[in-house]
Design a protein around this motif. Structure first.
Motif, PDB file in Angstrom:
ATOM      1  N   ASP A  77      37.332   1.349  -8.162  1.00 50.85           N
ATOM      2  CA  ASP A  77      36.646   0.496  -9.148  1.00 50.85           C
ATOM      3  C   ASP A  77      36.492  -0.927  -8.621  1.00 50.85           C
ATOM      4  O   ASP A  77      36.561  -1.905  -9.364  1.00 50.85           O
ATOM      5  N   GLY A  78      36.303  -1.018  -7.314  1.00 51.22           N
ATOM      6  CA  GLY A  78      36.050  -2.304  -6.683  1.00 51.22           C
ATOM      7  C   GLY A  78      37.281  -3.036  -6.197  1.00 51.22           C
ATOM      8  O   GLY A  78      37.159  -4.034  -5.464  1.00 51.22           O
TER       9      GLY A  78
ATOM     10  N   ALA B 227      28.976   3.201  -4.846  1.00 53.34           N
ATOM     11  CA  ALA B 227      29.338   2.728  -6.185  1.00 53.34           C
ATOM     12  C   ALA B 227      28.831   3.688  -7.250  1.00 53.34           C
ATOM     13  O   ALA B 227      27.728   4.231  -7.148  1.00 53.34           O
ATOM     14  N   TRP B 228      29.653   3.869  -8.295  1.00 51.35           N
ATOM     15  CA  TRP B 228      29.256   4.723  -9.413  1.00 51.35           C
ATOM     16  C   TRP B 228      28.382   3.913 -10.366  1.00 51.35           C
ATOM     17  O   TRP B 228      28.737   2.812 -10.781  1.00 51.35           O
ATOM     18  N   SER B 229      27.221   4.477 -10.722  1.00 49.67           N
ATOM     19  CA  SER B 229      26.297   3.766 -11.593  1.00 49.67           C
ATOM     20  C   SER B 229      25.445   4.757 -12.362  1.00 49.67           C
ATOM     21  O   SER B 229      25.201   5.881 -11.903  1.00 49.67           O
ATOM     22  N   LEU B 230      24.988   4.335 -13.534  1.00 50.01           N
ATOM     23  CA  LEU B 230      24.104   5.166 -14.352  1.00 50.01           C
ATOM     24  C   LEU B 230      23.216   4.254 -15.188  1.00 50.01           C
ATOM     25  O   LEU B 230      23.687   3.273 -15.772  1.00 50.01           O
ATOM     26  N   THR B 231      21.937   4.584 -15.212  1.00 49.16           N
ATOM     27  CA  THR B 231      21.024   3.819 -16.043  1.00 49.16           C
ATOM     28  C   THR B 231      20.151   4.760 -16.860  1.00 49.16           C
ATOM     29  O   THR B 231      19.981   5.932 -16.522  1.00 49.16           O
TER      30      THR B 231
ATOM     31  N   CYS C 110      33.292   0.686 -20.343  1.00 49.01           N
ATOM     32  CA  CYS C 110      31.872   0.398 -20.579  1.00 49.01           C
ATOM     33  C   CYS C 110      31.524  -1.033 -20.181  1.00 49.01           C
ATOM     34  O   CYS C 110      30.435  -1.300 -19.663  1.00 49.01           O
ATOM     35  N   GLU C 111      32.445  -1.946 -20.424  1.00 50.29           N
ATOM     36  CA  GLU C 111      32.208  -3.349 -20.090  1.00 50.29           C
ATOM     37  C   GLU C 111      32.172  -3.576 -18.578  1.00 50.29           C
ATOM     38  O   GLU C 111      31.398  -4.394 -18.081  1.00 50.29           O
ATOM     39  N   LYS C 112      32.980  -2.825 -17.832  1.00 46.33           N
ATOM     40  CA  LYS C 112      33.102  -3.026 -16.388  1.00 46.33           C
ATOM     41  C   LYS C 112      32.138  -2.190 -15.565  1.00 46.33           C
ATOM     42  O   LYS C 112      31.790  -2.551 -14.446  1.00 46.33           O
ATOM     43  N   ALA C 113      31.716  -1.062 -16.123  1.00 46.57           N
ATOM     44  CA  ALA C 113      30.932  -0.110 -15.341  1.00 46.57           C
ATOM     45  C   ALA C 113      29.529  -0.626 -15.024  1.00 46.57           C
ATOM     46  O   ALA C 113      28.974  -1.465 -15.745  1.00 46.57           O
TER      47      ALA C 113
END
Length: 339
Positions: free
Chosen positions: A196-197, A226-230, A281-284
């Motif tokens: 997580d960085g 990096a894990w990401s979703l949009t 949710c705030e950090k992702a």
């Protein structure tokens, strides 16, 4: 600033879906991302892992190579201590013959499994300690260069040889991989999604500061995974993220499970775990396309990298396809506007 987008596909298990479907979707995703202009498509290696069913990246890469034309294909990675360096070199020389000039060989020291499974893959308890030596062996075999006089491998070749060569990348989630990559003058990948960085900047700074130019690479080259979703809206992205979040919450309790339907993913969580979800949710790196691109750009600026390999898990495969499309399109639009 973010210049290049790539993909890391982990073949995450989904509740109610066969492992065969999951592997098949990896190929569909590669074709989709090539059409969208992604730079690379890498696949991972895990063993005896109920949450991740991708065990043989070199096999999956061969299949994807036959279905694509341009995108670079790679492993993220081959867990080198499990195997003979010669056999890995041979496998990737064959891959390079199938897809000349677009094969990346990402190698790591981590087991990609529990200790018992790792021992079954290679009974030598000191295998991880040979990692730097294996990296050197790989480079010699991949480039068809001579081993030193008196070395038992001298005169042994990894066939087929060719006019192009797989590019070796060192993978890591700590300072160790950064030091190995810098020492040998090789490109480096930091697994941001694993920590997580945490430790990312320290490892990357160490790599850039200590990099020694080599005949393989004149200047340092680094990527973060990096894990990401949009999604079209921040609300929809957070809703889809429930599946991944629940998976992480369960994993922290020692429970390795396939991803759940986001509709039910938060069921059974206690108050503390629900608060954990809110913090996640705030950090992702999630949100609408503009939000996610902004977060990725900020991350690249902070870490001094220009390429991100994005990992996206979702219960619904279409959500994954859409996520990669959303971020590719807005990235291209921004690049064209600033060109």
């Amino acid at each position: 600033m973010l210049k290049h987008l790539s993909v890391l596909e982990q073949s995450a298990a989904v509740m109610g879906q066969s492992a065969q479907q999951t592997i098949s979707q990896a190929t569909q995703l590669a074709i989709h991302c090539e059409a969208l202009g992604y730079e690379r498509f890498w696949v991972s290696e895990h063993h005896s892992h109920p949450s991740i069913v991708g065990t043989a990246p070199e096999v999956l890469m061969a299949h994807i190579a036959a279905k694509t034309q341009r995108i670079r294909l790679g492993s993220a990675g081959v867990m080198l201590p499990h195997y003979s360096s010669l056999k890995v070199a041979e496998q990737f020389r064959v891959l390079d013959a199938l897809a000349p000039g677009r094969i990346d060989l990402g190698v790591g020291r981590a087991p990609g499994s529990d200790s018992r499974t790792a021992m079954l893959l290679n009974p030598d308890p000191q295998s991880a300690a040979r990692f730097p030596t294996q990296v050197q062996e790989l480079q010699l075999w991949l480039n068809d260069e001579d081993f030193p006089v008196g070395h038992p491998a001298r005169g042994v070749h990894a066939y087929p040889t060719g006019t192009t060569t797989p590019e070796v990348w060192i993978l890591g989630s700590s300072d160790y991989g950064a030091q190995v990559a810098a020492h040998f003058g090789l490109p480096y990948v930091f697994a941001h999604f694993i920590t997580d960085g945490v430790g990312a900047k320290e490892a990357l700074d160490l790599y850039f500061e200590n990099f020694k130019p080599s005949k393989y690479l004149a200047e340092p080259k680094a990527i973060i995974c990096a894990w990401s979703l949009t999604a079209d809206t921040e609300e929809n992205a957070i809703y889809a993220f429930r599946s991944r979040a629940r998976n992480k919450i369960d994993r922290n309790k020692g429970l390795l499970k396939p991803m759940q339907d986001p509709q039910y993913a938060l069921e059974g969580l206690n108050d503390q775990e629900l608060k954990t979800f809110d913090r996640m949710c705030e950090k992702a790196l999630i949100g609408n396309p503009e939000q996610v691109l902004g977060k990725l750009n900020n991350l690249c600026a902070d870490l001094n990298v220009q390429e991100v390999a994005i990992i996206t898990w979702a219960y619904d495969f279409q959500v994954r396809l859409d996520s990669y499309q959303h971020i590719a399109k807005i990235h291209q639009a921004v690049n064209q506007a600033t060109a």
